[in-house]
Design an enzyme around this catalytic site. Sequence first.
Site, mmCIF file in Angstrom:
data_model
loop_
_atom_site.group_PDB
_atom_site.id
_atom_site.type_symbol
_atom_site.label_atom_id
_atom_site.label_comp_id
_atom_site.label_asym_id
_atom_site.label_seq_id
_atom_site.Cartn_x
_atom_site.Cartn_y
_atom_site.Cartn_z
ATOM 1 N N GLY A 9 -5.699 -4.094 -11.205
ATOM 2 C CA GLY A 9 -5.539 -2.706 -10.762
ATOM 3 C C GLY A 9 -5.139 -1.791 -11.908
ATOM 4 C CG ASN A 84 -0.731 -2.795 -10.008
ATOM 5 O OD1 ASN A 84 0.212 -2.175 -9.504
ATOM 6 N ND2 ASN A 84 -1.892 -2.213 -10.295
ATOM 7 C CE1 TYR A 150 0.228 -1.558 1.095
ATOM 8 C CE2 TYR A 150 2.210 -0.423 1.813
ATOM 9 C CZ TYR A 150 1.421 -0.924 0.796
ATOM 10 O OH TYR A 150 1.824 -0.805 -0.521
ATOM 11 C CE LYS A 154 1.636 -4.030 -1.402
ATOM 12 N NZ LYS A 154 1.242 -4.562 -2.733
ATOM 13 N N GLY A 181 9.458 2.267 -3.741
ATOM 14 C CA GLY A 181 9.301 3.209 -2.631
ATOM 15 C C GLY A 181 8.110 4.100 -2.952
ATOM 16 C CB VAL A 183 4.765 5.237 -6.802
ATOM 17 C CG1 VAL A 183 4.564 5.526 -8.290
ATOM 18 C CG2 VAL A 183 5.782 4.132 -6.589
ATOM 19 C CB THR A 185 -0.468 6.190 -7.630
ATOM 20 O OG1 THR A 185 -0.397 5.694 -6.282
ATOM 21 C CG2 THR A 185 0.751 5.737 -8.411
HETATM 22 P P1 NAP Z 1 -3.740 3.277 -6.878
HETATM 23 O O1 NAP Z 1 -3.496 4.380 -7.861
HETATM 24 O O2 NAP Z 1 -4.656 3.534 -5.744
HETATM 25 O O3 NAP Z 1 -4.225 1.994 -7.678
HETATM 26 C C1 NAP Z 1 -4.683 0.836 -7.014
HETATM 27 C C2 NAP Z 1 -5.317 -0.110 -8.041
HETATM 28 O O4 NAP Z 1 -5.718 -1.304 -7.361
HETATM 29 C C3 NAP Z 1 -6.555 0.503 -8.680
HETATM 30 O O5 NAP Z 1 -6.552 0.238 -10.057
HETATM 31 C C4 NAP Z 1 -7.705 -0.221 -7.998
HETATM 32 O O6 NAP Z 1 -8.786 -0.393 -8.912
HETATM 33 C C5 NAP Z 1 -7.060 -1.594 -7.696
HETATM 34 N N1 NAP Z 1 -7.768 -2.221 -6.568
HETATM 35 C C6 NAP Z 1 -7.770 -1.806 -5.288
HETATM 36 N N2 NAP Z 1 -8.609 -2.579 -4.547
HETATM 37 C C7 NAP Z 1 -9.130 -3.500 -5.409
HETATM 38 C C8 NAP Z 1 -10.065 -4.562 -5.264
HETATM 39 N N3 NAP Z 1 -10.635 -4.839 -4.074
HETATM 40 N N4 NAP Z 1 -10.386 -5.306 -6.357
HETATM 41 C C9 NAP Z 1 -9.836 -5.027 -7.547
HETATM 42 N N5 NAP Z 1 -8.927 -4.048 -7.764
HETATM 43 C C10 NAP Z 1 -8.600 -3.284 -6.701
HETATM 44 O O7 NAP Z 1 -2.343 2.809 -6.225
HETATM 45 P P2 NAP Z 1 -0.946 2.356 -6.887
HETATM 46 O O8 NAP Z 1 0.106 3.139 -6.206
HETATM 47 O O9 NAP Z 1 -1.006 2.342 -8.361
HETATM 48 O O10 NAP Z 1 -0.843 0.866 -6.307
HETATM 49 C C11 NAP Z 1 -0.627 -0.274 -7.121
HETATM 50 C C12 NAP Z 1 0.191 -1.309 -6.357
HETATM 51 O O11 NAP Z 1 1.475 -0.764 -6.077
HETATM 52 C C13 NAP Z 1 -0.408 -1.724 -5.009
HETATM 53 O O12 NAP Z 1 -0.243 -3.114 -4.849
HETATM 54 C C14 NAP Z 1 0.451 -0.959 -4.006
HETATM 55 O O13 NAP Z 1 0.480 -1.605 -2.758
HETATM 56 C C15 NAP Z 1 1.791 -0.985 -4.708
HETATM 57 N N6 NAP Z 1 2.741 0.037 -4.262
HETATM 58 C C16 NAP Z 1 2.433 1.355 -4.339
HETATM 59 C C17 NAP Z 1 3.352 2.302 -3.893
HETATM 60 C C18 NAP Z 1 3.076 3.785 -3.926
HETATM 61 O O14 NAP Z 1 3.801 4.561 -3.255
HETATM 62 N N7 NAP Z 1 2.095 4.270 -4.662
HETATM 63 C C19 NAP Z 1 4.593 1.892 -3.365
HETATM 64 C C20 NAP Z 1 4.874 0.533 -3.315
HETATM 65 C C21 NAP Z 1 3.947 -0.382 -3.775
HETATM 66 P P3 NAP Z 1 -10.346 -0.168 -8.538
HETATM 67 O O15 NAP Z 1 -10.393 0.815 -7.410
HETATM 68 O O16 NAP Z 1 -10.945 0.321 -9.825
HETATM 69 O O17 NAP Z 1 -10.816 -1.525 -8.162
#
Ligand code: NAP
Length: 251
Positions: A9, A84, A150, A154, A181, A183, A185
């Site tokens: 990711g 990630n 979701y 997790k 919590g 973020v 993105t």
């Molecule tokens: P994001 O900006 O949407 O990034 C998600 C990443 O995951 C992208 O690089 C995407 O790459 C990759 N991904 C998604 N589906 C995929 C697939 N089928 N195969 C390969 N790669 C895949 O979101 P983020 O907030 O950075 O999320 C990263 C992690 O943090 C996730 O596990 C999320 O659950 C966790 N998290 C996020 C938050 C929040 O509030 N943002 C809070 C707690 C935990 P491609 O689309 O290029 O494949």
Amino acid sequence: MKPIALVTGASSGIGKAIAKQIADHYHLIICGRRTSRLEALSKELNNKTQTLIGSFDVRDQSAVSHFIDTLPDEWQNISILINNAGNAHGMSYIHEGDIQDWDAMIDINVKGLLYVSRAVIPKMIKKQHGHIINLGSIAGTDVYPRGNVYNASKFAVDALTKGMRMDLNTHGIKVSEIKPGLVKTEFSEVRFKGDLEKAKETYLGYHPLQAQDIAECIAFMLSRPKHVNIGDMIVLPLAQASSTLLNKQQK
Ligand code: NAP
């Protein structure tokens, strides 16, 4: 030769920030589906470190294992795995949930993490050395309304982290989890299927975490001495007390 870190990711958000944050200390295998973004990141990091792009969908087990098993010799020796890749898809009451969204969350957040881990961990076992960091969430300790699947995905990451740490305990491999919590993105854009207004609303009225905040915590986890394993880290924006309590009138 720097050690090698594989970040899934890395095309967006937290994963991209992690790659940038740790580039001085590691050669990087940056993974995701959006190859052009990974190419742009690789270019950006060009003067800091060597990168290798892994363009695959973590749901595709044969693509995952083929990529890892056929890495060039100089990239085989993976020391760090950052699991990630993941997202939330939709936010519906349980009786109204979209089955495709459920499949996506279980297949990406849980099975995808397993596929990548299964391919990488034997390389760490061979060296009796390594560090795995799984991206959990406070959604994995604290359920919220319409978070159902979701949340479940997790909670599974949390269980898998604990299970990995037990199973790898005699192999010199650290296993950690970080539970952010809110973020800011592309997470909400994905969750709300490109509805930018709804995505924007998620982050209004308070100061959310930035991807960089999480990347810095992960860099801290990675930089501890050999005998120290940070098992778990919960990181929240100041305005957030739990999954369900957010101060949207933050001064
Ligand atoms: P994001 O900006 O949407 O990034 C998600 C990443 O995951 C992208 O690089 C995407 O790459 C990759 N991904 C998604 N589906 C995929 C697939 N089928 N195969 C390969 N790669 C895949 O979101 P983020 O907030 O950075 O999320 C990263 C992690 O943090 C996730 O596990 C999320 O659950 C966790 N998290 C996020 C938050 C929040 O509030 N943002 C809070 C707690 C935990 P491609 O689309 O290029 O494949």
